[in-house]
Write an enzyme that holds these catalytic residues in place. Sequence first.
Site, PDB file in Angstrom:
ATOM      1  N   SER A 128      -1.010  -5.863  16.530  1.00 51.83           N
ATOM      2  CA  SER A 128      -0.667  -4.451  16.359  1.00 51.83           C
ATOM      3  C   SER A 128       0.783  -4.296  15.940  1.00 51.83           C
ATOM      4  CB  SER A 128      -0.889  -3.738  17.698  1.00 51.83           C
ATOM      5  OG  SER A 128      -0.289  -2.467  17.688  1.00 51.83           O
ATOM      6  N   TYR A 153      -0.065  -3.323  27.619  1.00 51.21           N
ATOM      7  CA  TYR A 153      -0.941  -3.436  26.449  1.00 51.21           C
ATOM      8  C   TYR A 153      -0.209  -4.137  25.304  1.00 51.21           C
ATOM      9  CZ  TYR A 153      -2.600  -2.051  21.860  1.00 51.21           C
ATOM     10  OH  TYR A 153      -2.958  -2.087  20.548  1.00 51.21           O
ATOM     11  N   LYS A 157      -0.528  -8.119  23.322  1.00 50.06           N
ATOM     12  CA  LYS A 157      -0.590  -8.437  21.887  1.00 50.06           C
ATOM     13  C   LYS A 157       0.442  -9.523  21.556  1.00 50.06           C
ATOM     14  CE  LYS A 157      -3.893  -5.645  20.684  1.00 50.06           C
ATOM     15  NZ  LYS A 157      -5.220  -6.224  20.425  1.00 50.06           N
TER      16      LYS A 157
HETATM   17  C1  UD1 Z   1      -0.652   3.671  19.785  1.00 48.58           C
HETATM   18  C2  UD1 Z   1      -0.055   2.379  20.249  1.00 48.58           C
HETATM   19  C3  UD1 Z   1      -0.513   1.267  19.342  1.00 48.58           C
HETATM   20  C4  UD1 Z   1      -2.013   1.214  19.325  1.00 48.58           C
HETATM   21  C5  UD1 Z   1      -2.546   2.552  18.836  1.00 48.58           C
HETATM   22  C6  UD1 Z   1      -4.061   2.559  18.852  1.00 48.58           C
HETATM   23  C7  UD1 Z   1       2.231   1.974  21.069  1.00 48.58           C
HETATM   24  C8  UD1 Z   1       3.671   2.359  20.947  1.00 48.58           C
HETATM   25  N1  UD1 Z   1       1.398   2.556  20.228  1.00 48.58           N
HETATM   26  O1  UD1 Z   1      -0.020   3.978  18.525  1.00 48.58           O
HETATM   27  O2  UD1 Z   1      -0.025   0.045  19.764  1.00 48.58           O
HETATM   28  O3  UD1 Z   1      -2.434   0.182  18.500  1.00 48.58           O
HETATM   29  O4  UD1 Z   1      -2.045   3.577  19.684  1.00 48.58           O
HETATM   30  O5  UD1 Z   1      -4.575   2.570  20.144  1.00 48.58           O
HETATM   31  O6  UD1 Z   1       1.895   1.176  21.871  1.00 48.58           O
HETATM   32  N2  UD1 Z   1       0.510  12.432  18.815  1.00 48.58           N
HETATM   33  C9  UD1 Z   1       0.622  13.787  19.036  1.00 48.58           C
HETATM   34  N3  UD1 Z   1      -0.346  14.391  19.779  1.00 48.58           N
HETATM   35  C10 UD1 Z   1      -1.407  13.725  20.333  1.00 48.58           C
HETATM   36  C11 UD1 Z   1      -1.506  12.322  20.099  1.00 48.58           C
HETATM   37  C12 UD1 Z   1      -0.534  11.711  19.346  1.00 48.58           C
HETATM   38  O7  UD1 Z   1       1.556  14.429  18.568  1.00 48.58           O
HETATM   39  O8  UD1 Z   1      -2.223  14.345  21.022  1.00 48.58           O
HETATM   40  C13 UD1 Z   1       1.506  11.757  17.966  1.00 48.58           C
HETATM   41  C14 UD1 Z   1       2.273  10.650  18.669  1.00 48.58           C
HETATM   42  O9  UD1 Z   1       3.413  11.170  19.291  1.00 48.58           O
HETATM   43  C15 UD1 Z   1       2.594   9.735  17.504  1.00 48.58           C
HETATM   44  C16 UD1 Z   1       1.430   9.917  16.533  1.00 48.58           C
HETATM   45  O10 UD1 Z   1       0.823  11.135  16.911  1.00 48.58           O
HETATM   46  O11 UD1 Z   1       3.750  10.165  16.868  1.00 48.58           O
HETATM   47  C17 UD1 Z   1       0.407   8.805  16.597  1.00 48.58           C
HETATM   48  O12 UD1 Z   1       0.024   8.617  17.957  1.00 48.58           O
HETATM   49  P1  UD1 Z   1      -1.213   7.666  18.354  1.00 48.58           P
HETATM   50  O13 UD1 Z   1      -2.389   7.997  17.524  1.00 48.58           O
HETATM   51  O14 UD1 Z   1      -1.368   7.744  19.835  1.00 48.58           O
HETATM   52  O15 UD1 Z   1      -0.733   6.231  17.908  1.00 48.58           O
HETATM   53  P2  UD1 Z   1       0.599   5.410  18.271  1.00 48.58           P
HETATM   54  O16 UD1 Z   1       1.234   5.904  19.515  1.00 48.58           O
HETATM   55  O17 UD1 Z   1       1.415   5.333  17.037  1.00 48.58           O
END
Ligand code: UD1
Length: 342
Positions: A128, A153, A157
Amino acid sequence: MDSKKTVLISGGAGYIGSHTAVELINAGYDVVIIDNFSNSEKKAIEGVRKITGKDVIFEEVDTCDKAALRKVFEKYPFDTVIHFAAYKAVGESMAEPLKYYQNNLVSFMNIVEMMKEFNRPNVLFSSSATVYGEAEKLPVTESTPRQPATSPYGNTKQIAEDILRDCCRAYSGLYGIALRYFNPIGAHPSALIGELPRGVPNNLVPFITQTAAGIRECLSVFGNDYDTPDGTCLRDYIDVVDLAKAHVAAVDRMTEDKMKEKYEIFNIGTGNPVSVLELITTFEEVNNLKLPYKMAPRRPGDVTAVWADTSLANDVLGWKAERSLGDTLKSAWEWEKNVRGI
Ligand code: UD1
């Protein structure tokens, strides 16, 4: 069954595993899927069968159960294993670290041990972009230093990457590739397979599609005061079918004996940074709907920005992300509608 053309997929009923099974079958491989359905459904296997029109060998096996795994190795010839089977919720891993270390690492060590015991050569590991943390320079290349993991988690990895590197170095017959995925999203264009999170989704796109479906009231945008053009975080969202095709390219490289090193790492992303607000706007535009959303505080542990330099995968694997963000977000919505009967 030709061992070179047969691939064992652990976690093959899961989100990325099921899409990879489809692309491998389309490319002429036979697949053997193992899964314990801890975070997946049997109907994903049916979806793979329907899409490909091919029979899929399936065994209900927990990869942590070494005796059961050994039976799979005794029963089927395959040169290559793709190891997807793992827990992936960052927040849960903070609350239950042992569950994550136990499941994610024991299952992977069992796989590598069986590969060694049965003299099978190729291990492909799902890593990841989380290993890069908050990188100093963007986009990140494969040689960008890894940052100390901020969750158990993420640590699993990093540790699994190291286990694979060390075992490939030590055991002459073993070869490894780690694919570092950026943010996988979307679903198969048939809408027969896709992401099926249990409970409240942690990830952005499943939360968006569930909000559009009326299951969640409102999407929270976690932070709009980041040092980015619109204040929201930047990520590299990779279409799951494109991601699945990267696995086929990596398996081809291994089975055609093209590897230059015994252990190789590739970033799998698009190379394009996209903000949370851009993603929401694109989702609304391509699906012709309005999404209720509000600004909310930052989510602890989120990095400001991460996106991939994909030159290595482009040049060495001959792979490139192809589907547009709009098409990917359409497929995510089609899948959600199909699941909910909308
Ligand atoms: C996370 C994990 C990554 C993992 C992936 C899939 C970390 C830092 N990140 O990625 O390792 O492979 O999930 O499980 O460990 N967001 C919102 N609202 C929401 C949800 C998300 O604004 O309700 C934003 C988050 O702040 C972020 C972006 O959307 O900026 C993407 O979030 P998300 O889909 O959860 O992925 P990551 O955190 O990038």
